[in-house]
Design a protein around this motif. Structure first.
Motif, PDB file in Angstrom:
ATOM      1  N   VAL A  39      -2.191  -5.889 -13.182  1.00 49.88           N
ATOM      2  CA  VAL A  39      -3.486  -5.382 -13.680  1.00 49.88           C
ATOM      3  C   VAL A  39      -4.604  -5.813 -12.740  1.00 49.88           C
ATOM      4  O   VAL A  39      -5.471  -5.005 -12.354  1.00 49.88           O
ATOM      5  N   VAL A  40      -4.586  -7.087 -12.325  1.00 53.18           N
ATOM      6  CA  VAL A  40      -5.622  -7.584 -11.415  1.00 53.18           C
ATOM      7  C   VAL A  40      -5.584  -6.818 -10.106  1.00 53.18           C
ATOM      8  O   VAL A  40      -6.621  -6.389  -9.577  1.00 53.18           O
ATOM      9  N   PHE A  41      -4.384  -6.585  -9.582  1.00 62.08           N
ATOM     10  CA  PHE A  41      -4.241  -5.881  -8.307  1.00 62.08           C
ATOM     11  C   PHE A  41      -4.820  -4.466  -8.413  1.00 62.08           C
ATOM     12  O   PHE A  41      -5.609  -4.031  -7.576  1.00 62.08           O
ATOM     13  N   VAL A  42      -4.445  -3.768  -9.497  1.00 61.11           N
ATOM     14  CA  VAL A  42      -4.926  -2.391  -9.668  1.00 61.11           C
ATOM     15  C   VAL A  42      -6.451  -2.399  -9.813  1.00 61.11           C
ATOM     16  O   VAL A  42      -7.165  -1.582  -9.186  1.00 61.11           O
ATOM     17  N   ALA A  43      -6.994  -3.344 -10.595  1.00 64.56           N
ATOM     18  CA  ALA A  43      -8.440  -3.406 -10.804  1.00 64.56           C
ATOM     19  C   ALA A  43      -9.154  -3.645  -9.487  1.00 64.56           C
ATOM     20  O   ALA A  43     -10.180  -2.980  -9.185  1.00 64.56           O
ATOM     21  N   VAL A  44      -8.651  -4.558  -8.681  1.00 63.77           N
ATOM     22  CA  VAL A  44      -9.289  -4.865  -7.393  1.00 63.77           C
ATOM     23  C   VAL A  44      -9.233  -3.649  -6.483  1.00 63.77           C
ATOM     24  O   VAL A  44     -10.223  -3.296  -5.823  1.00 63.77           O
ATOM     25  N   MET A  45      -8.083  -2.972  -6.466  1.00 71.29           N
ATOM     26  CA  MET A  45      -7.948  -1.797  -5.598  1.00 71.29           C
ATOM     27  C   MET A  45      -8.903  -0.680  -6.037  1.00 71.29           C
ATOM     28  O   MET A  45      -9.514  -0.003  -5.200  1.00 71.29           O
ATOM     29  N   VAL A  46      -9.039  -0.482  -7.363  1.00 66.38           N
ATOM     30  CA  VAL A  46      -9.951   0.553  -7.864  1.00 66.38           C
ATOM     31  C   VAL A  46     -11.385   0.218  -7.467  1.00 66.38           C
ATOM     32  O   VAL A  46     -12.140   1.076  -6.960  1.00 66.38           O
ATOM     33  N   ALA A  47     -11.802  -1.045  -7.645  1.00 67.68           N
ATOM     34  CA  ALA A  47     -13.155  -1.455  -7.288  1.00 67.68           C
ATOM     35  C   ALA A  47     -13.394  -1.267  -5.802  1.00 67.68           C
ATOM     36  O   ALA A  47     -14.455  -0.772  -5.376  1.00 67.68           O
ATOM     37  N   LEU A  48     -12.392  -1.638  -5.007  1.00 62.48           N
ATOM     38  CA  LEU A  48     -12.529  -1.507  -3.553  1.00 62.48           C
ATOM     39  C   LEU A  48     -12.657  -0.041  -3.161  1.00 62.48           C
ATOM     40  O   LEU A  48     -13.520   0.336  -2.358  1.00 62.48           O
ATOM     41  N   GLY A  49     -11.804   0.820  -3.780  1.00 64.49           N
ATOM     42  CA  GLY A  49     -11.856   2.247  -3.475  1.00 64.49           C
ATOM     43  C   GLY A  49     -13.204   2.839  -3.845  1.00 64.49           C
ATOM     44  O   GLY A  49     -13.793   3.624  -3.079  1.00 64.49           O
ATOM     45  N   ALA A  50     -13.738   2.438  -5.004  1.00 59.33           N
ATOM     46  CA  ALA A  50     -15.031   2.946  -5.443  1.00 59.33           C
ATOM     47  C   ALA A  50     -16.117   2.523  -4.466  1.00 59.33           C
ATOM     48  O   ALA A  50     -17.001   3.316  -4.098  1.00 59.33           O
ATOM     49  N   ALA A  51     -16.070   1.282  -4.016  1.00 57.22           N
ATOM     50  CA  ALA A  51     -17.082   0.782  -3.107  1.00 57.22           C
ATOM     51  C   ALA A  51     -17.043   1.510  -1.775  1.00 57.22           C
ATOM     52  O   ALA A  51     -18.068   1.761  -1.151  1.00 57.22           O
ATOM     53  N   ILE A  52     -15.812   1.847  -1.336  1.00 56.56           N
ATOM     54  CA  ILE A  52     -15.690   2.522  -0.031  1.00 56.56           C
ATOM     55  C   ILE A  52     -16.181   3.964  -0.115  1.00 56.56           C
ATOM     56  O   ILE A  52     -16.890   4.455   0.751  1.00 56.56           O
ATOM     57  N   THR A  53     -15.810   4.667  -1.230  1.00 59.36           N
ATOM     58  CA  THR A  53     -16.071   6.116  -1.284  1.00 59.36           C
ATOM     59  C   THR A  53     -17.471   6.458  -1.798  1.00 59.36           C
ATOM     60  O   THR A  53     -17.953   7.561  -1.569  1.00 59.36           O
ATOM     61  N   ARG A  54     -18.172   5.527  -2.488  1.00 62.95           N
ATOM     62  CA  ARG A  54     -19.475   5.877  -3.059  1.00 62.95           C
ATOM     63  C   ARG A  54     -20.510   6.052  -1.950  1.00 62.95           C
ATOM     64  O   ARG A  54     -20.620   5.180  -1.081  1.00 62.95           O
ATOM     65  N   PRO A  55     -21.276   7.151  -1.987  1.00 60.58           N
ATOM     66  CA  PRO A  55     -22.285   7.344  -0.941  1.00 60.58           C
ATOM     67  C   PRO A  55     -23.444   6.365  -1.134  1.00 60.58           C
ATOM     68  O   PRO A  55     -23.734   5.962  -2.271  1.00 60.58           O
TER      69      PRO A  55
END
Lengths: 326, 183
Positions: A39-55
């Motif tokens: 769960v922690v891994f998935v949460a971190v990956m989602v947060a990281l992906g959001a941070a990278i893709t958000r304009p």
């Protein structure tokens, strides 16, 4: 995914299929850690992906962050640190309580098995205050299912480690220092164990079997092991026994009721009742036994059993005799 | 006619068997085949008639091999040589770390002493210990009395190591040497 399928390919040597109370505790802890960390891994990956893709929200000079946003960011970071600390404390508590639970298996009256590690096999001795009731065997521990068993651990040469993942965690066998471990199998079955501490050339071929029998069957097995094999009547077996006693076997191996009384190698008194040869390396068949006697260094290079050049007649007689030692 | 011939054949065969079964009167004028004689006798003394034969090689097949000497040391303990000879100092049996050898100190002498046994207490291990291991024990026993250069005798215990020591693995060195000097 591989971790789930693996146990079926490696002959039951697995911690994912627990068959003892202690292994069940360890398995529970493992799955807790697995799911929390997933769960922690998935949460971190989602947060990281959001941070990278958000304009970027507004175009300004880099580094210029409005104070109200800076405050919100620090609240998010503080919250995440708090959650992390909490999760780590939950895992710590689960780990300590699992450790307590697996150490709590004790019984005032229990079978005591002394397990001595050798390069590269296991010496097994069932302790008893009456010397005639002591049973010696090798590479195979029979235990009654559903009862706690005390295993005393010692080593004759280097550090080994006793590990039957279906029943318990690991415990080291340290030369000059005795320790103990309690195991219990909930159900009858055959549970494979191995040496879990690198101990030389043939560390990988230092396996053992823990065989949990229903209590009545265990008692019958124990009574059988106490029997001294009768002198053979068949001339072929008599010749085989004579070769064993007069040849190089007797200086290292013990067969109860014969002149073979060596203590360096595994006890052969009831060899034919065991399932494997050479520390769970080979199935105990006539062909494997013959190959092992004649050329053990090809099967387990570096082990302490020397090659024995017997004539084919002597070898067949020895094999017939050893196969009669039920 | 046929019956008579059969009778002669059978009686000859019986006579032959009877003669063969009577070695007392046999006179064998030819000496035994050469392979029965040991090519190089093991000499326990240096005194010989005529010119002394050239000395046999001192050690055995494992002379100077550190791993075999180490195995010999392990077997020396496990087969209870220590029970009588102790760790070379001697006790019930004679010491092995001095220069005196009752039955010879060459590799072949020591090997034969182990195999054959000697009067007054040395058991005969022939057939009970594989010959290969006797030679390992021999190699170790020769190091006790300092007959072998000290560097050959390891102080380590080889059973504790997963592979031969680095200086005992020439293959790697040869490879790099070939690679660095092509042709």
């Amino acid at each position: 995914m591989i971790a789930f399928l693996l146990p079926n390919w490696i002959g039951g040597h697995t911690a994912y299929h627990s068959h003892g109370v202690q292994a069940a505790h360890i398995e529970g802890l493992w799955w807790l850690m697995f799911w929390v960390c997933s769960v922690v891994f998935v949460a971190v990956m989602v947060a990281l992906g959001a941070a990278i893709t958000r304009p970027p929200r507004e175009s300004g000079p880099p580094g210029a962050i409005p104070p109200e946003r800076r405050e919100r960011m620090s609240r998010v970071v503080a919250g995440a640190v708090g959650v992390t600390v909490l999760v780590l404390f939950v895992l710590l508590f689960a780990s300590v309580s699992t450790g307590r639970a697996i150490e709590s298996l004790r019984a005032s009256k229990a079978i005591t098995v002394k397990l001595t590690g050798h390069q590269w096999w296991w010496e097994v001795e069932y302790k008893d205050p009456v010397p005639e009731h002591i049973v010696q065997t090798a590479n195979e521990i029979h235990i009654p299912a559903g009862q706690p068993v005390r295993v005393e651990l010692a080593s004759a040469d280097v550090i080994h480690s006793f590990w039957v993942p279906s029943l318990h965690g690991k415990r080291d066998l340290i030369p000059g220092h005795s320790s103990e471990i309690w195991i219990q199998a909930d159900r009858p079955g055959v549970y494979r164990g191995s040496c879990a501490e690198f101990c030389g050339h043939q560390h990988a071929h230092m396996g053992l079997l823990v065989i949990a029998d229903p209590p009545a069957q265990y008692a019958a097995w124990y009574a059988g092991q106490l029997q001294t094999p009768p002198p053979p009547a068949d001339p072929l077996l008599q010749h085989g026994r004579q070769v064993v006693e007069a040849g190089p076997c007797a200086i290292c191996h013990n067969i109860q009721g014969t002149q073979a009384s060596g203590k360096l190698g595994p006890d052969l008194t009831h060899l034919a009742s065991r399932r494997t040869l050479a520390a769970a390396t080979l199935p105990n068949t006539r062909g494997n036994l013959g190959g092992w006697i004649v050329d053990p260094q090809t099967i387990k290079p570096g082990n302490q059993m020397p090659a024995n050049s017997l004539t084919s007649e002597d070898l067949q007689a020895v094999l017939a005799y050893l196969e009669s030692l039920k | 006619m046929r019956r008579a011939r059969g009778f002669v054949f059978v009686s000859c065969a019986v006579a032959g068997l009877a003669l063969a079964g009577c070695p007392r009167e046999a006179r064998k004028f030819h000496s035994l085949p050469a392979e029965n004689a040991r090519p190089e006798p093991v000499r326990l003394v240096s005194l010989q008639p005529g010119q002394a034969a050239p000395k046999q090689a001192a050690g055995g097949p494992y002379e100077g091999n550190a791993w075999a000497i180490n195995q010999g040391e392990r077997l020396y303990e496990q087969y209870n040589c220590v029970g009588c000879h102790f760790h070379g100092g001697g006790g019930i049996g004679p010491p092995l770390m001095d220069e005196q050898w009752i039955y010879g100190g060459s590799g072949q002498n020591i090997h034969d002493t182990i195999i054959q046994g000697r009067p007054n207490g040395m058991p005969s291990y022939g057939g009970h210990i594989p010959d290969d291991q006797v030679w390992m024990i021999t190699a170790y026993v020769r190091t006790l009395s300092g007959q072998v250069p000290k560097p050959e005798r390891p102080t380590r215990s080889d059973e504790l190591f997963p592979h031969p020591s680095e200086q005992a693995m020439p293959a790697k060195g040869e490879k790099t040497e070939k690679a660095s000097h092509p042709g």
